[in-house]
Design a protein around this motif. Structure first.
Motif, PDB file in Angstrom:
ATOM      1  N   ILE A 429       0.772  -0.996  -0.211  1.00 45.30           N
ATOM      2  CA  ILE A 429      -0.408   0.116   0.041  1.00 45.30           C
ATOM      3  C   ILE A 429       0.658   1.129   0.075  1.00 45.30           C
ATOM      4  N   ARG A 430       0.548   1.825  -0.680  1.00 45.92           N
ATOM      5  CA  ARG A 430       1.441   3.014  -0.987  1.00 45.92           C
ATOM      6  C   ARG A 430       0.583   3.877  -1.040  1.00 45.92           C
ATOM      7  N   ASN A 431       1.079   5.530  -0.672  1.00 45.16           N
ATOM      8  CA  ASN A 431       0.158   7.067  -0.438  1.00 45.16           C
ATOM      9  C   ASN A 431       1.383   7.822  -1.457  1.00 45.16           C
ATOM     10  N   GLU A 432       1.597   9.286  -1.459  1.00 47.62           N
ATOM     11  CA  GLU A 432       2.015  10.291  -1.876  1.00 47.62           C
ATOM     12  C   GLU A 432       3.058  10.227  -0.499  1.00 47.62           C
ATOM     13  N   GLN A 433       2.449  10.580   0.501  1.00 52.09           N
ATOM     14  CA  GLN A 433       3.656  10.609   1.391  1.00 52.09           C
ATOM     15  C   GLN A 433       4.370   9.873   2.251  1.00 52.09           C
ATOM     16  N   SER A 434       3.946   8.342   2.024  1.00 51.22           N
ATOM     17  CA  SER A 434       5.081   7.417   1.853  1.00 51.22           C
ATOM     18  C   SER A 434       6.262   7.071   0.663  1.00 51.22           C
ATOM     19  N   LEU A 435       6.030   7.750  -0.579  1.00 51.15           N
ATOM     20  CA  LEU A 435       6.705   7.223  -2.005  1.00 51.15           C
ATOM     21  C   LEU A 435       7.647   8.682  -1.203  1.00 51.15           C
ATOM     22  N   THR A 436       6.667   9.779  -1.410  1.00 46.06           N
ATOM     23  CA  THR A 436       7.493  11.156  -1.219  1.00 46.06           C
ATOM     24  C   THR A 436       8.714  11.290  -0.072  1.00 46.06           C
TER      25      THR A 436
END
Length: 528
Positions: A429-436
């Motif tokens: 599971i990814r999101n903008e916060q984790s990817l950034t």
């Protein structure tokens, strides 16, 4: 410099199929950074899918493949691969390939997740990869030369930008060069850049990084398949527990004995892999252990000898009928962009197997399609190279090689940290916060996209190539603002067909800078 006709980097099923088809026509060198049998293909417990059953059809297999891949593929390309695969499997059966049979002599066709028919051929129960690799190795002659324990760390190009060879490094730091008019990447995927993985430890995306650094286009790098059932050893994993176990009737339960897939998907335990993996991951985040209840499976130890041995080696008692499981990285759907024969966007460079993005798997690979793809593209590329030979003069090795230049920077981080960060921030599971967060960490390493790696040690080169692949996956995952197949974003939970349907993210190393192209139908020139 050693000259030959064809260099194959990697030794999995696609590589060996290619070598087998070429050996009567061309001289071949297979280079592998470890031993020949150290590949994902050799580890493959699951089987090879093909529509050879009495009531099965190419169209049914293609439909299942398209559905699992979220229709991100070209239907025509998928049908053509399956049609070729059916023919190749029928040839292998007639040739005596060691596929399992029932007591009456009929082929034993198994069922796996997201398949509408029993069409999975196995060998040795859960040792299909091992049996097929040994079968292909036995068919090779002395015209195929193996070079083991040499890491290919750079693709050599000539003054025209054509790929014409490779550089390798041995464990003692010595550098060697091999030249050929045809260089084939068959290095597998990138699963082992994650801390939880079913892949062989050596499978860290080398071929993808090498192709990118040389200027080839890569596609769909955000689509990573996480297998639902790796043997769970707490914070680590002990290896793969094949989907065929669920195909034989095993159930997914939590510590309270409740079936966790009820109400999640009509196919329950045999739902597409990303759905099952996401559900197990959610249970584990909530602090619940997840198990495979194998009590419905008759003769488990006989049907799954390697899984039985795996559990025994990690002191998991099968007498209780439960195997603890966790999701882990399993397959890379994206990779080096190729056409239907394995040609890339660089003259003289080809890619087959998991390292390639052929348009077969879409956003999520259908179970047991990978060995089929390897067999098909190994044969297709062989046909192209033999035809190419007839139309051209013999190779002399007289190339003006362009020496690599540039400084990538200093390697100051531990690859273990990269793997753990990939699992946490670019995982199931990814999101903008984790990817950034992960992208910022990668940028903080102050590395660049150059090929001047001669001064580095073998371990430093491996770590650098992992950094390159991690950067490509993370950038792509951040750009695709939707959830589709193996790319699941909590901040964009659904498919966005108006913006992303049939659209791919292409990544190109343009003058040592990452260039991104959003492309609807892979309309980018592929070279002969």
């Amino acid at each position: 410099m050693t000259n030959t006709d064809v260099i194959i980097v990697g030794s999995g099923i696609a590589a060996l199929q290619l070598a087998r088809q070429l050996q009567e026509h061309l001289n071949v060198i297979i280079i592998t950074k470890n031993k020949v049998k150290d590949s994902n293909s050799y580890l493959a417990q699951g089987g090879v899918a093909a529509p050879i059953g009495k009531f099965d059809k190419v169209e049914l297999h293609a439909k299942d493949t398209m559905t699992a891949g979220c229709n991100h593929q070209s239907e025509e390309a998928v049908k053509n691969v399956i049609r070729d695969g059916k023919r190749i499997i029928e040839y292998l059966i007639n040739d005596g390939a060691p596929f399992d049979r029932k007591s009456n002599g009929d082929l034993a066709l198994g069922m796996e997740g997201a398949h509408s028919m029993a069409r999975i051929l196995h060998s040795g129960g859960d040792q299909t990869g091992k049996y097929i690799i040994e079968y292909l190795l036995d068919a090779l002659t002395e015209k195929v030369r193996f070079v083991e324990k040499e890491l290919v760390y750079e693709l050599i190009k000539n003054e025209r930008g054509h790929c014409c060879g490779v550089k390798t490094m041995k464990g003692d730091g010595s550098i060697h060069r091999y030249s050929a008019p045809h260089v084939v990447l068959s290095t597998g995927g990138a699963g082992s850049i994650y801390s939880l993985s079913s892949n062989a430890p050596t499978v860290t995306g080398d071929g993808m990084a090498l192709a990118f650094l040389a200027g080839a286009a890569l596609s769909d790098m955000e689509f990573i398949q996480f297998h639902p059932t790796l043997l769970s050893l707490g914070s680590t994993s002990g290896g793969l527990v094949s989907e065929a176990v669920r195909g034989e009737g095993a159930l997914l339960i939590n510590g309270s004995g409740e079936r966790i897939m009820e109400g999640v998907h009509p196919l329950l335990e045999l739902a597409p892999r990303h759905i099952v993996a996401e559900k197990i991951n959610r249970e584990r985040i909530e602090g619940k252990a997840v198990y495979l209840d194998i009590t419905p499976v008759k003769d488990f130890e006989t049907k799954f000898p390697s899984i039985t041995k795996l559990c025994e080696n990690h002191h998991i008692s099968l007498s209780q009928g439960k195997i603890p499981v966790t999701p882990g990285c399993h397959f890379t759907m994206g990779g080096v962009l190729t056409d239907e024969e394995g040609k890339t966007t660089i003259h003289g460079l080809y890619a087959i197997g998991e390292v390639a993005c052929t348009g077969m798997h879409g956003a999520n690979r259908l179970a047991s399609n990978s060995l089929l793809e390897g067999l098909v593209f190994g044969e297709r590329l062989a046909n192209h190279l033999v035809t190419f030979k007839r139309k051209t003069s013999p190779f002399t090795g007289a190339y003006n090689v362009q020496e690599s230049k540039g400084n990538i920077g200093e390697i100051t981080f531990d690859p273990t940290e990269l793997k753990e960060r990939m699992m946490r921030d670019v995982g199931i599971i990814r999101n903008e916060q984790s990817l950034t967060r992960h992208l910022n960490w990668l940028n903080a390493q102050s590395l660049s996209f150059h090929t001047g790696l001669d001064r580095l040690s073998e371990n430093e080169i491996q770590t650098y190539l992992m950094w390159v692949v991690s950067m490509l996956i993370t950038q792509s995952a951040l750009l695709r603002t939707e959830s589709r197949g193996g790319h699941i974003r909590s901040d964009y939970p659904g498919e966005n067909n108006s913006e992303w349907f049939k659209k791919s993210i292409l990544l190109i190393n343009d003058n040592h800078q990452l260039r991104v192209v959003r492309d609807e139908q892979h309309q980018i020139e592929i070279y002969a």
